[in-house]
Design a protein around this motif. Structure first.
Motif, PDB file in Angstrom:
ATOM      1  N   LYS A   2      -0.925  -1.743   5.044  1.00 39.90           N
ATOM      2  CA  LYS A   2      -0.978  -1.918   6.502  1.00 39.90           C
ATOM      3  C   LYS A   2      -2.214  -2.711   6.905  1.00 39.90           C
ATOM      4  O   LYS A   2      -2.164  -3.548   7.813  1.00 39.90           O
ATOM      5  N   ARG A   9      -1.987 -10.883  10.096  1.00 41.37           N
ATOM      6  CA  ARG A   9      -1.442 -11.214  11.413  1.00 41.37           C
ATOM      7  C   ARG A   9      -2.552 -11.648  12.376  1.00 41.37           C
ATOM      8  O   ARG A   9      -2.378 -12.597  13.152  1.00 41.37           O
ATOM      9  N   GLU A 178       9.148  -1.054   4.742  1.00 37.36           N
ATOM     10  CA  GLU A 178       9.052  -0.429   6.069  1.00 37.36           C
ATOM     11  C   GLU A 178       7.949  -1.041   6.927  1.00 37.36           C
ATOM     12  O   GLU A 178       7.810  -0.685   8.101  1.00 37.36           O
ATOM     13  N   LEU A 179       7.171  -1.977   6.370  1.00 37.88           N
ATOM     14  CA  LEU A 179       6.112  -2.621   7.156  1.00 37.88           C
ATOM     15  C   LEU A 179       6.729  -3.559   8.201  1.00 37.88           C
ATOM     16  O   LEU A 179       7.768  -4.169   7.956  1.00 37.88           O
ATOM     17  N   PRO A 180       6.086  -3.684   9.355  1.00 36.82           N
ATOM     18  CA  PRO A 180       6.648  -4.520  10.430  1.00 36.82           C
ATOM     19  C   PRO A 180       6.371  -6.007  10.229  1.00 36.82           C
ATOM     20  O   PRO A 180       5.648  -6.649  11.002  1.00 36.82           O
ATOM     21  N   ASP A 182       7.162 -10.096  10.053  1.00 34.53           N
ATOM     22  CA  ASP A 182       7.872 -11.009  10.952  1.00 34.53           C
ATOM     23  C   ASP A 182       9.146 -11.543  10.303  1.00 34.53           C
ATOM     24  O   ASP A 182      10.019 -12.076  10.993  1.00 34.53           O
ATOM     25  N   ALA A 200      14.058  -1.998   6.947  1.00 36.23           N
ATOM     26  CA  ALA A 200      13.599  -3.031   7.890  1.00 36.23           C
ATOM     27  C   ALA A 200      14.141  -2.805   9.291  1.00 36.23           C
ATOM     28  O   ALA A 200      13.557  -3.279  10.276  1.00 36.23           O
ATOM     29  N   ASP A 202      14.235  -0.285  11.346  1.00 38.15           N
ATOM     30  CA  ASP A 202      13.422   0.435  12.326  1.00 38.15           C
ATOM     31  C   ASP A 202      12.439  -0.482  13.037  1.00 38.15           C
ATOM     32  O   ASP A 202      12.041  -0.216  14.176  1.00 38.15           O
ATOM     33  N   ASN A 203      12.028  -1.553  12.361  1.00 37.71           N
ATOM     34  CA  ASN A 203      11.109  -2.516  12.983  1.00 37.71           C
ATOM     35  C   ASN A 203      11.828  -3.747  13.520  1.00 37.71           C
ATOM     36  O   ASN A 203      11.183  -4.678  14.001  1.00 37.71           O
ATOM     37  N   LEU A 204      13.165  -3.747  13.429  1.00 38.30           N
ATOM     38  CA  LEU A 204      13.955  -4.935  13.786  1.00 38.30           C
ATOM     39  C   LEU A 204      13.425  -6.179  13.069  1.00 38.30           C
ATOM     40  O   LEU A 204      13.380  -7.277  13.622  1.00 38.30           O
ATOM     41  N   THR A 205      13.008  -5.991  11.829  1.00 36.91           N
ATOM     42  CA  THR A 205      12.504  -7.110  11.031  1.00 36.91           C
ATOM     43  C   THR A 205      13.678  -7.964  10.556  1.00 36.91           C
ATOM     44  O   THR A 205      14.608  -7.445   9.936  1.00 36.91           O
TER      45      THR A 205
END
Length: 469
Positions: A2, A9, A178-180, A182, A200, A202-205
């Motif tokens: 994270k 980012r 599970e990381l958000p 892009d 992916a 859950d983050n709408l990745t």
């Protein structure tokens, strides 16, 4: 992980817009990282596999990593040019304009597989860097030596805010997915791909999945069987069949089955007269996969299949722990055999008969849509029918696998063999955001078109034009 993502980012947002000079510099450093340490990568790959052909590694993982980078370096400014689009009448006459700009997305996650653990990191990175992004890469736990080398070298060529590697088992992989990000690219098995997509979501990745499947070879009624056999054997025995695009099974006209099988044996014997001590032939990656392949062969035999082992030197494979496996040609296979239900991913080749070309097409179509499809034959009408009546990620005609090497072609699957694509321009666009931009004219368009109250005759005229009245 994270923390790395947050740092990447933050660095990405501070640097926008990412100039071409920086993008090209990253691509050049990526190329140098592989080129400068080609021998060490080949050593690591061989250590991970038990034995891996050095020349094969140079072709597939060293050359195969640098070529897409060079292609991106040559083309990225052309790919990134804003694209002019049309505007509705009469806006263009009044001076309005529309265009698409390609912006980097941000931080891209790459989950790489074990079968080509250098190429399938670097090839997507070509598009990722060309588009102006940063990247985090999760390497496979099945190739720890290669993963460790990447982690050692990356810091010499890149700041962690540009490129970072992480390694570990399934739990680390799950946390990584599970990381958000892009955008997330996963290359691997279809079953794992389903879990990646869930993680992916859950983050709408946005996700690109490069999966696999049972890529068929259709031998046309007038195909050159010697050419078919040689090219299929090259593709099937490269990396010991551990290729997502390896020819998975062969469909042959019934009258030609015996001839094709004999040609397959001859081709394999000519290329690999010995296997155990042959430096050109790669081992199965680990004991689990070696056992899996043997179990599937035994399952087929128990259900009535005829297995022909191509072992030209009559070597004793039972007395070694090298995990080298000769080519197994399996005839009389039926749908209840595991070999015809799962992607094989090894030097085992089922051969099935068909009577009419529509029978071969039907066999392909009743299975999941494959990543690749291969047709051999001179009959243009038959070839066209195969192309029109089957759906696959990509196709190579008169050979196998080669479409993946064409940087100007999109590489990707369809349905259970994947979603989305990359390579070349298509990779640049996958890892870019296509931003729509509209510039209004200096005139009061809303009034002219009757789009603002009070509504009246101009409004009714605009509506009539819209609906064709």
């Amino acid at each position: 992980m994270k923390g790395i993502l947050a740092a990447q980012r933050e660095s990405f947002m501070a640097a926008l817009p990412e100039p071409f000079s920086i993008r090209k510099d990253r691509l050049k450093r990526a190329s140098a990282m592989i080129r400068d340490h080609a021998d060490r990568f080949c050593d690591a790959l061989s250590e991970d596999f038990g034995h891996r052909s050095r020349e094969q590694s140079m072709i597939t993982d060293i050359g195969g990593s640098i070529s897409p980078i060079n292609h991106a370096l040559k083309n990225l400014e052309k790919w990134a040019k804003p694209e002019k689009r049309g505007v509705q009448f009469p806006l263009g006459l009044l001076g309005a304009k529309a265009w698409v700009e390609y912006q980097p997305k941000g931080v891209i996650g790459i989950i790489a597989p074990w079968n080509f653990p250098v190429n399938l990191v670097m090839s997507p990175l070509a598009g990722v860097f060309a588009a102006g992004n940063r990247a985090m890469v999760k390497t496979s736990e099945y190739t720890p030596a290669t993963a460790a080398l990447f982690e050692e070298l990356a810091g010499r060529y890149f700041d962690p805010t540009e490129l970072a590697f992480v390694s570990g088992g399934p739990e680390i992989g799950k946390e990584f997915a599970e990381l958000p990000f892009d955008h997330l690219l996963f290359t691997g098995a279809t079953g794992i791909g389903r879990h990646i997509l869930h993680a992916a979501a859950d983050n709408l990745t946005p996700v690109t999945l490069e999966l696999g499947g049972k890529s068929p070879v259709i031998v046309g009624t007038d195909a050159d069987t010697a050419q078919v056999a040689e090219r299929v054997v090259v593709g099937k025995m490269l990396n010991a069949g551990q290729i997502c695009l390896a020819p998975d099974y062969v469909l042959v006209p019934s009258s030609q089955e015996s001839a094709v099988v004999e040609e397959l044996k001859s081709a394999a014997t000519a290329m690999y007269p010995t296997l155990l001590s042959n430096p050109d032939y790669t081992s199965v990656v680990n004991d689990r996969h070696y056992q899996r392949l043997n179990d599937w062969i035994a399952d087929a035999q128990a259900k009535g299949a005829k297995v022909e082992v191509v072992n030209p030197a009559n070597e004793d494979f039972g007395s070694t722990n090298s995990r080298k496996m000769p080519l197994h040609i399996v005839r009389d296979v039926t749908d209840d055999m595991t070999l015809m239900q799962e992607e094989i991913f090894g030097p085992v080749l089922p051969v099935r008969r068909y009577d009419m070309i529509d029978g071969a097409i039907a066999e392909v179509n009743r299975r999941d849509r494959p990543l690749g499809l291969y047709y051999f034959g001179k009959n243009e009408a038959e070839r066209r029918r195969v192309l029109d009546r089957t759906i696959s990620g990509g196709v190579t005609l008169d050979d196998v696998i080669f479409h993946v090497s064409m940087e100007d072609l999109p590489f990707g699957g369809v349905g259970p063999s994947g979603m989305g694509s990359y390579h070349g321009l298509d990779g640049f666009r996958t890892f870019s955001h296509a931003k729509a931009v509209f510039q209004q004219s200096k005139f009061d368009v809303a009034k002219i078109a009757g789009l603002k109250p009070p509504y009246g005759p101009a409004t009714r005229k605009a509506v009539a034009r819209q609906i064709g009245g």
